[in-house]
Design a protein around this motif. Structure first.
Motif, PDB file in Angstrom:
ATOM      1  N   THR B 196       0.835  -1.201   0.000  1.00  0.00           N
ATOM      2  CA  THR B 196       0.000   0.000   0.000  1.00  0.00           C
ATOM      3  C   THR B 196       0.871   1.252   0.000  1.00  0.00           C
ATOM      4  O   THR B 196       2.063   1.193   0.326  1.00  0.00           O
ATOM      5  CB  THR B 196      -0.886   0.054   1.257  1.00  0.00           C
ATOM      6  OG1 THR B 196      -0.020   0.101   2.400  1.00  0.00           O
ATOM      7  CG2 THR B 196      -1.780  -1.180   1.345  1.00  0.00           C
ATOM      8  N   ARG B 197       0.254   2.356  -0.364  1.00  0.00           N
ATOM      9  CA  ARG B 197       0.950   3.642  -0.317  1.00  0.00           C
ATOM     10  C   ARG B 197       1.538   3.884   1.077  1.00  0.00           C
ATOM     11  O   ARG B 197       2.725   4.210   1.218  1.00  0.00           O
ATOM     12  CB  ARG B 197      -0.052   4.760  -0.653  1.00  0.00           C
ATOM     13  CG  ARG B 197       0.526   6.166  -0.568  1.00  0.00           C
ATOM     14  CD  ARG B 197      -0.569   7.218  -0.524  1.00  0.00           C
ATOM     15  NE  ARG B 197      -1.316   7.129   0.706  1.00  0.00           N
ATOM     16  CZ  ARG B 197      -2.542   7.624   0.886  1.00  0.00           C
ATOM     17  NH1 ARG B 197      -3.161   8.244  -0.093  1.00  0.00           N
ATOM     18  NH2 ARG B 197      -3.160   7.494   2.054  1.00  0.00           N
ATOM     19  N   ASP B 198       0.692   3.716   2.109  1.00  0.00           N
ATOM     20  CA  ASP B 198       1.151   4.029   3.462  1.00  0.00           C
ATOM     21  C   ASP B 198       2.313   3.134   3.900  1.00  0.00           C
ATOM     22  O   ASP B 198       3.173   3.554   4.673  1.00  0.00           O
ATOM     23  CB  ASP B 198      -0.009   3.919   4.458  1.00  0.00           C
ATOM     24  CG  ASP B 198      -1.023   5.053   4.285  1.00  0.00           C
ATOM     25  OD1 ASP B 198      -0.901   5.809   3.293  1.00  0.00           O
ATOM     26  OD2 ASP B 198      -1.920   5.181   5.133  1.00  0.00           O
ATOM     27  N   SER B 199       2.339   1.884   3.393  1.00  0.00           N
ATOM     28  CA  SER B 199       3.440   0.990   3.779  1.00  0.00           C
ATOM     29  C   SER B 199       4.756   1.472   3.179  1.00  0.00           C
ATOM     30  O   SER B 199       5.828   1.165   3.705  1.00  0.00           O
ATOM     31  CB  SER B 199       3.140  -0.451   3.363  1.00  0.00           C
ATOM     32  OG  SER B 199       3.287  -0.634   1.963  1.00  0.00           O
ATOM     33  N   MET B 200       4.693   2.225   2.079  1.00  0.00           N
ATOM     34  CA  MET B 200       5.918   2.755   1.459  1.00  0.00           C
ATOM     35  C   MET B 200       6.326   4.096   2.062  1.00  0.00           C
ATOM     36  O   MET B 200       7.414   4.605   1.796  1.00  0.00           O
ATOM     37  CB  MET B 200       5.729   2.873  -0.058  1.00  0.00           C
ATOM     38  CG  MET B 200       5.570   1.517  -0.732  1.00  0.00           C
ATOM     39  SD  MET B 200       5.409   1.636  -2.532  1.00  0.00           S
ATOM     40  CE  MET B 200       3.662   2.025  -2.713  1.00  0.00           C
TER      41      MET B 200
END
Lengths: 123, 216
Positions: B196-200
């Motif tokens: 996900t975006r947030d994981s990056m």
């Protein structure tokens, strides 16, 4: 340098953008799809900064945002600050003329008479 | 109000799907854009194309990079050594700023902020989310990262070091989240769907194949 001692005492003053380490409330994590107006401001900024134009760099951009008044910085949205900074930089770099912008703004306001209402009448 | 020889009520028959500009900064956008076009500085086409190009830049590009790094150790080594030249191997153009890639492990969790503004690895994650630009995120992340992570529903064990990376005008960061357990043998494509975006950004962990979150 002559200003060294002065610089030392001023170093503790924060720029308006320097938020790191300050206290803050809960983070609003609502997702927001940028509006067309926001996307256009973004696109114009990218076009002005990118080659082949490269009218200004990200450091000049940041300097312009940092020189906004604290009142404006606090009370404005992200792209409101961007478009305001872009206006200053376009005038500074001689890309657009301040008088031309004011004249065009008056013309644009007049296109949306019901919306420009109170704000538009002031100028 | 009657017009065009027919009689109907616009208020109920026409609903504008885009709100008309009403604020001074919105008028300023129109004024600057029209002046730039009038003076031949940029064309309307170029602005429209740029808007569309940015609409097409999404975290999917970043997810591709991560999934490749999870499955190809040599690629990951190159990515950690030089972000810009290594993402170029996947046809992703990342120019103008340095891309620094960091890896989350059981011992070390990275999260990214830009305390001064909104610096973000846009070519691979798209436009930053509103919260990334918010005053609270920028202020608090370097002060109390674990409290911020908790707000995102991300619990990092106290035995794991949390390291906050503050972006600059010249350096952008990409976080490689930990690869979820139970994903051996999954395709690169299936793995990318877990990123996900947030994981990056490091405010979350990658998704598990069952849709849950990976233990940090």
């Amino acid at each position: 340098m002559a200003g060294d001692s002065k610089t030392t005492t001023q170093a503790v003053e924060r720029a308006i953008t320097d938020l790191g380490g300050l206290k803050g409330g809960p983070i609003d994590r609502h997702e927001h799809e940028p509006t067309l107006t926001e996307r256009r401001i973004d696109a114009m900024m990218m076009l002005m900064r990118a080659k082949p134009r490269a009218f200004w760099g990200s450091d000049e951009n940041r300097r312009t945002i940092e020189s906004l008044t604290p009142e404006f910085y606090e009370g404005s949205g992200y792209y409101e600050r961007w478009v305001t900074a872009m206006r200053s930089l376009m005038i500074e770099k001689g890309i657009l003329d301040s008088g031309d912008i004011d004249a065009k703004l008056a013309e644009v306001r007049a296109r949306f008479p019901s919306n420009a209402g109170a704000d538009g009448d002031k100028s | 109000m009657p017009h065009d020889g027919h009689d109907h009520d616009h208020a109920t028959t026409f609903q504008p799907d885009i709100k008309e500009p009403s604020e001074e900064w919105e008028f300023l956008e129109i004024a600057l854009r029209e002046l730039l076009i009038d003076k031949g500085v940029v064309s309307a086409r170029e602005i429209a194309d740029t808007v569309e190009a940015w609409e097409n830049k999404t975290p999917e590009a970043g997810a591709q990079i991560i999934a490749k790094a999870w499955t190809d150790a040599d690629f990951k080594s190159r990515l950690l050594a030089n972000g810009n030249s290594t993402v170029a191997e996947l046809g992703i153009v990342f120019e103008g700023t340095q891309l620094v890639v960091v890896e989350n492990t059981a011992d070390l969790h990275h999260m990214v902020v830009c305390t001064l503004c909104s610096c973000y690895p846009r070519p691979i994650l798209g436009m930053p989310p509103l919260w990334y630009k918010s005053k609270s995120y920028r202020a608090r992340t370097v002060r109390e990262p674990r409290a911020v992570l908790a707000e995102f529903g991300t619990d990092i064990p106290t035995s794991t070091e949390v390291r906050v990376l503050d972006s600059t005008a010249d350096i952008r960061y990409l976080v490689i989240p930990r690869r979820p357990d139970g994903t051996d043998g999954m395709s690169v494509e299936a793995l990318a769907a877990l990123v996900t975006r947030d994981s990056m950004i490091g405010t979350a962990t990658a998704l598990q194949p069952d849709g849950g979150r990976t233990a940090a």
